[in-house]
Design a protein around this motif. Structure first.
Motif, mmCIF file in Angstrom:
data_model
loop_
_atom_site.group_PDB
_atom_site.id
_atom_site.type_symbol
_atom_site.label_atom_id
_atom_site.label_comp_id
_atom_site.label_asym_id
_atom_site.label_seq_id
_atom_site.Cartn_x
_atom_site.Cartn_y
_atom_site.Cartn_z
ATOM 1 N N ASP A 1 40.095 30.400 27.653
ATOM 2 C CA ASP A 1 38.893 30.309 28.372
ATOM 3 C C ASP A 1 37.931 31.298 27.583
ATOM 4 O OD1 ASP A 1 40.371 28.920 30.260
ATOM 5 O OD2 ASP A 1 40.876 30.823 31.168
ATOM 6 N N CYS B 1 34.398 39.664 30.792
ATOM 7 C CA CYS B 1 35.770 38.912 31.163
ATOM 8 C C CYS B 1 36.568 40.094 31.825
ATOM 9 C CB CYS B 1 36.260 38.119 29.941
ATOM 10 S SG CYS B 1 36.254 39.546 28.470
ATOM 11 N N SER C 1 46.557 36.367 26.884
ATOM 12 C CA SER C 1 45.595 36.891 27.600
ATOM 13 C C SER C 1 45.072 37.969 26.596
ATOM 14 C CB SER C 1 46.080 37.386 28.849
ATOM 15 O OG SER C 1 47.081 38.321 28.872
ATOM 16 N N SER D 1 42.807 39.782 32.166
ATOM 17 C CA SER D 1 43.928 38.612 32.352
ATOM 18 C C SER D 1 42.974 37.222 31.795
ATOM 19 C CB SER D 1 44.008 38.278 33.699
ATOM 20 O OG SER D 1 42.846 38.176 34.718
ATOM 21 N N THR D 2 41.877 37.162 31.377
ATOM 22 C CA THR D 2 41.227 36.066 30.736
ATOM 23 C C THR D 2 41.963 35.737 29.479
ATOM 24 O OG1 THR D 2 39.123 36.835 31.623
ATOM 25 C CG2 THR D 2 39.134 35.109 30.000
ATOM 26 N N GLN D 3 42.414 34.425 29.330
ATOM 27 C CA GLN D 3 43.118 33.781 28.435
ATOM 28 C C GLN D 3 41.944 33.666 27.165
ATOM 29 O OE1 GLN D 3 45.235 30.236 29.449
ATOM 30 N NE2 GLN D 3 47.049 31.547 30.140
ATOM 31 N N GLU E 1 44.562 41.144 27.623
ATOM 32 C CA GLU E 1 45.652 42.250 27.723
ATOM 33 C C GLU E 1 46.896 42.052 26.756
ATOM 34 O OE1 GLU E 1 48.206 44.782 31.071
ATOM 35 O OE2 GLU E 1 46.987 42.628 31.685
ATOM 36 N N GLU E 2 47.188 40.783 26.500
ATOM 37 C CA GLU E 2 48.585 40.635 25.650
ATOM 38 C C GLU E 2 48.087 40.555 24.253
ATOM 39 O OE1 GLU E 2 51.102 37.268 28.682
ATOM 40 O OE2 GLU E 2 49.707 36.728 26.997
ATOM 41 N N GLU F 1 47.209 30.754 24.140
ATOM 42 C CA GLU F 1 47.656 30.800 25.338
ATOM 43 C C GLU F 1 48.051 32.091 25.713
ATOM 44 O OE1 GLU F 1 50.477 30.611 21.694
ATOM 45 O OE2 GLU F 1 48.747 29.318 22.392
#
Length: 352
Positions: A26, A18, A57, A21-23, A59-60, A55
């Protein structure tokens, strides 16, 4: 980036490719494809016990390359069903306490409060006091101020200065400022005594006993004294009271509604009588006006409407046309009269 997903023992560990930026949503779908039979809505992903929201990603969520994620299944029935409250249904649990239920009011305290506070301002009842046609008590200054400033609430729109009854209340010797200070709007039972009593029987006006007012004089007595000691009440007020002037004070809700309906009917009947009286006065005025006009016409005689003609009153020795020419009415419309002569336009007409 590459992540390791540790699933149930049946599936083992799966590697997912992945991007940052993949949530998480997903990512769960990708895990569900790698682990057949495990639907994406039936499990959650976590990292070291920290749940990952759908909701955000990777990274978050602060996930780096080669991190290991755990698959945890959702427990059916959890949250919102009166039992356990799962994290996914915590809102259902909070909604149960979102609306604050009103506190139950003790009826005894509510009745006592109606005899201690003004129904309009909420302040302590202090003479001079008055009552409206529904038997509710007020400080007279507060009511008159609201009437003058036109600030009466809609539910008190029936009040007018003429409809108020001034009350003669007998102070309770056992009631003092100390009783008032210990009472508050949350608990009136702490007062220990009511501020007013019946001047005949001595019963306290605390809402437990029925009280009435004689509207003619404003004297407040208990209904028990009015029933059992009518002679004493007559001696107190100084006249023989009539049952029609008796009005209950702070009546129960059902009796107050009946009084309100009677007040509306009385208002409509008074309005109808006023309208009937106005129409009768209007018809009487029209008849009198017609009678005066007929009498003046009869007094004028049959010749009152006949126009005066100068030619009809000419002397016997004069010519009728010449005599009529002496008057302007005989030549109306021919010439305009001015201050210079009778008819400037006719000047010199007879000279040719």
């Amino acid at each position: 980036m590459k992540l390791f997903v540790l699933g149930p023992s049946v599936f083992g560990t799966t590697t997912i490719e992945c991007t940052p930026s993949t949530q998480i949503r997903d990512l769960r779908k990708s895990v569900s494809e790698r682990m057949p039979g495990l639907a994406s809505e039936n499990f959650r992903l976590s990292h070291w016990g920290r749940p990952l929201r759908d909701e955000i990603s990777l990274e978050e969520a602060q996930l780096a390359d080669e991190f290991t994620l755990d698959v945890s299944g959702s427990i059916r029935g959890g949250g919102g069903d009166g039992g356990s409250t799962g994290a996914e249904s915590r809102s259902s649990y909070l909604e149960m306490y979102a609306e604050k239920k009103p506190d139950k009011v003790d009826p005894a305290e509510e009745r006592l409060a109606s005899w201690m506070t003004c129904r309009l301002s909420g302040n302590w009842l202090t003479p001079p006091c008055c009552a409206d046609r529904l038997g509710l008590l007020y400080n007279k200054d507060s009511v008159l101020e609201a009437i003058l400033n036109k600030k009466l609430p809609k539910e008190l729109s029936h009040i007018s200065a003429k409809s108020l009854t001034d009350l003669k209340l007998m102070p309770n010797p056992a009631f003092s400022e100390r009783c008032k200070s210990t009472a508050n709007q949350a608990n009136f039972q702490h007062a220990g005594a009511a501020p007013f009593v019946c001047p005949v029987s001595g019963i306290e006006a605390n809402g437990r006993s029925r009280f009435v007012v004689l509207r003619r004089c404003g004297t407040v007595v208990s209904a028990k004294a009015l029933k059992q000691l009518p002679e004493s009440v007559e001696e107190l007020v100084g006249y023989r009271w009539d049952p029609s002037e008796v009005m209950p004070l702070n009546p129960p809700k059902d009796e107050m509604e009946a009084m309100r309906e009677a007040l509306v009917i009385e208002h409509l009947e008074a309005k109808a009588r006023k309208e009937k009286k106005r129409r009768a006065a209007e018809i009487k005025g029209q008849k009198e006006k017609g009678a005066v006009g007929g009498a003046s016409s009869a007094a004028a005689g049959p010749h009152a409407a006949k126009r005066y003609r100068a030619s009809e009153h000419a002397p016997s020795y004069a010519d009728a046309g010449v005599y009529a020419s002496l008057f302007t009415s005989s030549r109306a419309g021919e010439a305009k009269e001015t201050y210079m002569c009778r008819a400037t336009s006719a000047r010199g007409m007879n000279l040719t």
